[in-house]
Motif scaffolding. Structure first.
Motif, PDB file in Angstrom:
ATOM      1  N   HIS A  32      55.969  31.013  39.681  1.00 48.33           N
ATOM      2  CA  HIS A  32      56.561  31.670  38.396  1.00 48.33           C
ATOM      3  C   HIS A  32      55.884  32.395  37.653  1.00 48.33           C
ATOM      4  CE1 HIS A  32      57.682  31.380  34.628  1.00 48.33           C
ATOM      5  NE2 HIS A  32      56.345  31.347  33.836  1.00 48.33           N
ATOM      6  N   VAL A  33      57.162  34.210  36.988  1.00 53.31           N
ATOM      7  CA  VAL A  33      56.695  35.102  36.675  1.00 53.31           C
ATOM      8  C   VAL A  33      56.510  35.169  35.163  1.00 53.31           C
ATOM      9  CG1 VAL A  33      56.415  37.314  36.370  1.00 53.31           C
ATOM     10  CG2 VAL A  33      57.524  36.316  38.587  1.00 53.31           C
ATOM     11  N   GLU A  34      55.933  35.436  34.178  1.00 56.10           N
ATOM     12  CA  GLU A  34      55.859  35.245  32.497  1.00 56.10           C
ATOM     13  C   GLU A  34      56.048  37.128  32.819  1.00 56.10           C
ATOM     14  OE1 GLU A  34      53.675  32.926  30.260  1.00 56.10           O
ATOM     15  OE2 GLU A  34      54.382  31.112  30.983  1.00 56.10           O
ATOM     16  N   ARG A  35      56.276  37.996  32.317  1.00 58.74           N
ATOM     17  CA  ARG A  35      56.126  39.036  31.880  1.00 58.74           C
ATOM     18  C   ARG A  35      55.876  39.795  30.445  1.00 58.74           C
ATOM     19  NH1 ARG A  35      60.359  38.199  35.614  1.00 58.74           N
ATOM     20  NH2 ARG A  35      60.334  39.023  37.726  1.00 58.74           N
ATOM     21  N   GLY A  36      55.450  41.074  30.467  1.00 59.66           N
ATOM     22  CA  GLY A  36      55.182  41.399  28.769  1.00 59.66           C
ATOM     23  C   GLY A  36      55.419  42.358  29.095  1.00 59.66           C
ATOM     24  N   GLU A  37      55.489  43.343  28.031  1.00 55.00           N
ATOM     25  CA  GLU A  37      55.392  45.543  28.188  1.00 55.00           C
ATOM     26  C   GLU A  37      54.539  45.658  29.054  1.00 55.00           C
ATOM     27  OE1 GLU A  37      55.285  49.206  25.074  1.00 55.00           O
ATOM     28  OE2 GLU A  37      54.604  46.988  24.403  1.00 55.00           O
ATOM     29  N   TYR A  38      53.594  44.955  29.041  1.00 53.08           N
ATOM     30  CA  TYR A  38      52.435  45.623  30.007  1.00 53.08           C
ATOM     31  C   TYR A  38      51.259  44.948  31.395  1.00 53.08           C
ATOM     32  CZ  TYR A  38      49.303  44.500  26.338  1.00 53.08           C
ATOM     33  OH  TYR A  38      48.631  43.430  25.718  1.00 53.08           O
ATOM     34  N   TRP A  39      51.892  43.741  31.062  1.00 55.20           N
ATOM     35  CA  TRP A  39      51.484  43.063  32.335  1.00 55.20           C
ATOM     36  C   TRP A  39      52.288  41.696  32.532  1.00 55.20           C
ATOM     37  CZ3 TRP A  39      52.541  37.513  30.567  1.00 55.20           C
ATOM     38  CH2 TRP A  39      52.845  37.846  29.326  1.00 55.20           C
ATOM     39  N   ARG A  40      51.894  41.264  33.747  1.00 56.54           N
ATOM     40  CA  ARG A  40      52.421  40.159  34.310  1.00 56.54           C
ATOM     41  C   ARG A  40      50.783  39.226  35.057  1.00 56.54           C
ATOM     42  NH1 ARG A  40      56.157  43.355  33.082  1.00 56.54           N
ATOM     43  NH2 ARG A  40      57.811  43.717  34.443  1.00 56.54           N
ATOM     44  N   MET A  41      51.922  37.751  34.981  1.00 57.12           N
ATOM     45  CA  MET A  41      50.754  36.910  35.015  1.00 57.12           C
ATOM     46  C   MET A  41      51.959  35.410  35.823  1.00 57.12           C
ATOM     47  SD  MET A  41      50.731  33.087  34.755  1.00 57.12           S
ATOM     48  CE  MET A  41      51.909  32.329  33.143  1.00 57.12           C
ATOM     49  N   PHE A  42      51.362  35.308  37.260  1.00 60.04           N
ATOM     50  CA  PHE A  42      51.974  34.925  37.889  1.00 60.04           C
ATOM     51  C   PHE A  42      51.364  34.051  38.510  1.00 60.04           C
ATOM     52  CE2 PHE A  42      51.706  39.944  39.112  1.00 60.04           C
ATOM     53  CZ  PHE A  42      53.766  39.898  38.572  1.00 60.04           C
ATOM     54  N   VAL A  43      51.965  32.362  38.370  1.00 57.05           N
ATOM     55  CA  VAL A  43      51.837  30.981  38.689  1.00 57.05           C
ATOM     56  C   VAL A  43      52.259  30.517  40.241  1.00 57.05           C
ATOM     57  CG1 VAL A  43      52.187  28.987  38.339  1.00 57.05           C
ATOM     58  CG2 VAL A  43      52.492  30.310  36.485  1.00 57.05           C
ATOM     59  N   LEU A  44      51.386  30.348  41.300  1.00 60.58           N
ATOM     60  CA  LEU A  44      51.287  30.715  42.549  1.00 60.58           C
ATOM     61  C   LEU A  44      51.499  29.244  42.949  1.00 60.58           C
ATOM     62  CD1 LEU A  44      48.307  33.283  43.181  1.00 60.58           C
ATOM     63  CD2 LEU A  44      50.300  33.374  43.736  1.00 60.58           C
ATOM     64  N   GLU A  45      52.459  29.374  44.362  1.00 64.76           N
ATOM     65  CA  GLU A  45      52.494  28.119  44.869  1.00 64.76           C
ATOM     66  C   GLU A  45      51.463  27.560  45.993  1.00 64.76           C
ATOM     67  OE1 GLU A  45      56.513  25.988  47.009  1.00 64.76           O
ATOM     68  OE2 GLU A  45      55.948  27.871  48.071  1.00 64.76           O
ATOM     69  N   ALA A  46      50.448  26.729  44.893  1.00 62.43           N
ATOM     70  CA  ALA A  46      49.167  26.539  46.181  1.00 62.43           C
ATOM     71  C   ALA A  46      48.170  25.739  44.972  1.00 62.43           C
ATOM     72  CB  ALA A  46      48.473  27.456  45.569  1.00 62.43           C
ATOM     73  N   GLY A  82      57.610  44.392  39.957  1.00 63.25           N
ATOM     74  CA  GLY A  82      58.959  43.815  40.750  1.00 63.25           C
ATOM     75  C   GLY A  82      58.657  42.706  41.108  1.00 63.25           C
ATOM     76  N   VAL A  83      58.185  42.152  41.444  1.00 59.61           N
ATOM     77  CA  VAL A  83      57.304  41.121  42.175  1.00 59.61           C
ATOM     78  C   VAL A  83      58.219  39.543  40.757  1.00 59.61           C
ATOM     79  CG1 VAL A  83      55.704  39.191  42.625  1.00 59.61           C
ATOM     80  CG2 VAL A  83      55.631  41.469  43.055  1.00 59.61           C
ATOM     81  N   ALA A  84      59.162  39.037  41.866  1.00 64.53           N
ATOM     82  CA  ALA A  84      59.398  38.148  41.400  1.00 64.53           C
ATOM     83  C   ALA A  84      59.331  36.240  41.611  1.00 64.53           C
ATOM     84  CB  ALA A  84      61.779  38.398  41.720  1.00 64.53           C
ATOM     85  N   PRO A  85      60.007  35.628  40.973  1.00 64.78           N
ATOM     86  CA  PRO A  85      59.770  34.360  42.146  1.00 64.78           C
ATOM     87  C   PRO A  85      60.701  34.313  43.707  1.00 64.78           C
ATOM     88  CG  PRO A  85      60.776  33.731  39.861  1.00 64.78           C
ATOM     89  CD  PRO A  85      60.321  35.652  40.300  1.00 64.78           C
ATOM     90  N   GLY A  86      59.815  33.696  44.071  1.00 62.32           N
ATOM     91  CA  GLY A  86      60.139  32.861  45.277  1.00 62.32           C
ATOM     92  C   GLY A  86      59.308  34.444  46.634  1.00 62.32           C
TER      93      GLY A  86
END
Length: 358
Positions: A132-146, A207-211
């Motif tokens: 999962h990816v949450e996108r902000g104007e100047y940040w990204r938050m990634f939830v990892l499959e682990a 540019g990182v997306a879910p998957g």
């Protein structure tokens, strides 16, 4: 190469495929090793046997990114190899004594060159999928499959992430601290917080997306003793942007140790706006275990968020106000280089001489 595919994308896909293959090979080897005993063992006939563990496998030349990482993957390998050699020497001496005395120590040795933490490997980059990816104007938050068992990081430990950053074939490796907290489904998973800047690595993360898969290795140790911050009369923790992740690691460590329950802990979190105040809810949930902890957000942009009363930049005056008349306090600051330098100066101006920078 498939026609129409960007060479840089193709190269990244091939690297991820190679990382997945190496990870699968290591998993199979770990499964085989789990049923293998090493050390000084007694046979059924009463005699003793020395079964030496295998040496750590040297990284491939391509595993080094030549970006000046500290420690380099080659340095980590050499440390593990030296540890292996020392422990083998001890086993050999114990074996000779067992032969002379007719007894077996019965020692068993698993994973002599650093036990892997779940899917992580300190000597190899492995592919970890983004859920999962949450996108902000100047940040990204990634939830990892682990799971939480896949990312077991001790206080001060972090991971390295390697990325191909352009058609020229450039590779960048940088340190990050994932934090295991509950996702939207209530399951504990590693969360990775990334502040975006105007550089190639930030464009990669944007540019990182879910998957997609991140190329990760770790855990990587730090040379800092972060428990030192709790040895003063108070502990001041200052985070800039995604620097809140290592700071949260320190706070969680304190919440699990009764010795720090009465310690005054001042947490300062600086962000551009309220959307960047990551982990504030998780920090609030640790307040029961740390009743003398206070949380102070500072925003460099104006905001209407009621949870962020300090709608201004952090300053020397604000630091002095938060520290107060406290003497003998210690501090940790984690953020970009210029942020760390400025805040460290303000902390010293407030009477805190022991400031650790991450």
């Amino acid at each position: 190469m498939r026609s129409g595919v960007n060479p840089a994308v193709q190269e990244l896909l091939e690297e991820i495929a190679r990382a997945k293959a190496r990870a699968e090979a290591r998993r199979q080897q770990r499964d085989a090793d789990a049923h293998q005993q090493y050390g000084i063992l007694r046979r059924a006939d009463g005699t003793v046997e020395l079964r030496e563990p295998p040496a750590p496998v040297a990284p491939e030349a391509s595993d080094c990114c030549h970006s000046g990482c500290t420690p380099c993957i080659m340095d980590t390998f050499r440390e593990h190899l030296q540890q292996h050699e020392r422990q083998v020497q001890v086993l050999r001496e114990q074996y000779q004594r067992a032969l002379a005395e007719g007894t077996a120590a019965g020692s068993v040795w698993h994973e002599p060159h650093g036990a892997p933490c779940g899917i992580l490997d300190p000597l190899k980059f492995v592919a970890v999928r983004v859920m999962h990816v949450e996108r902000g104007e100047y940040w990204r938050m990634f939830v990892l499959e682990a799971t939480s068992n896949d990312f077991v990081l001790a206080l001060g430990e972090h991971i390295h992430i390697r990325a191909a950053t352009g058609s020229s074939g450039g590779v960048v490796t940088r340190p990050f601290t994932p934090v295991v907290v509950e996702d939207v489904a209530g399951l504990p998973r590693p969360h990775l917080f990334v502040r975006l800047y105007d550089n190639a690595l930030s464009r990669y993360f944007a540019g990182v997306a879910p998957g997609d898969a991140l190329s990760v290795r770790g855990p990587i140790e730090t040379n800092e003793d972060l428990t030192r911050a709790f040895s003063g009369t108070a502990c001041v923790l200052v985070a800039g942007g995604s620097g809140i992740a290592p700071i949260f690691q320190i706070i969680r460590f304190a919440s699990l140790n009764a010795a720090y329950s009465g310690k005054r802990i001042v947490v300062v979190h600086c962000a551009r706006d309220a959307s960047g105040l990551w982990l504030r809810d998780e920090i609030a949930r640790l307040a029961d275990a740390l009743p003398r902890m206070s949380y102070h957000p500072f925003l460099s942009r104006d905001a209407s968020d009621s949870a962020a009363p300090h709608r201004r930049r952090l300053s020397a005056a604000a630091i002095r106000q938060l520290v107060g008349a406290e003497t003998g306090a210690r501090a940790v600051v984690c953020g970009p280089g210029t942020f760390n330098s400025a805040v460290a100066g303000w902390l010293r101006g407030a009477g805190i001489d022991d400031v650790q920078r991450l």
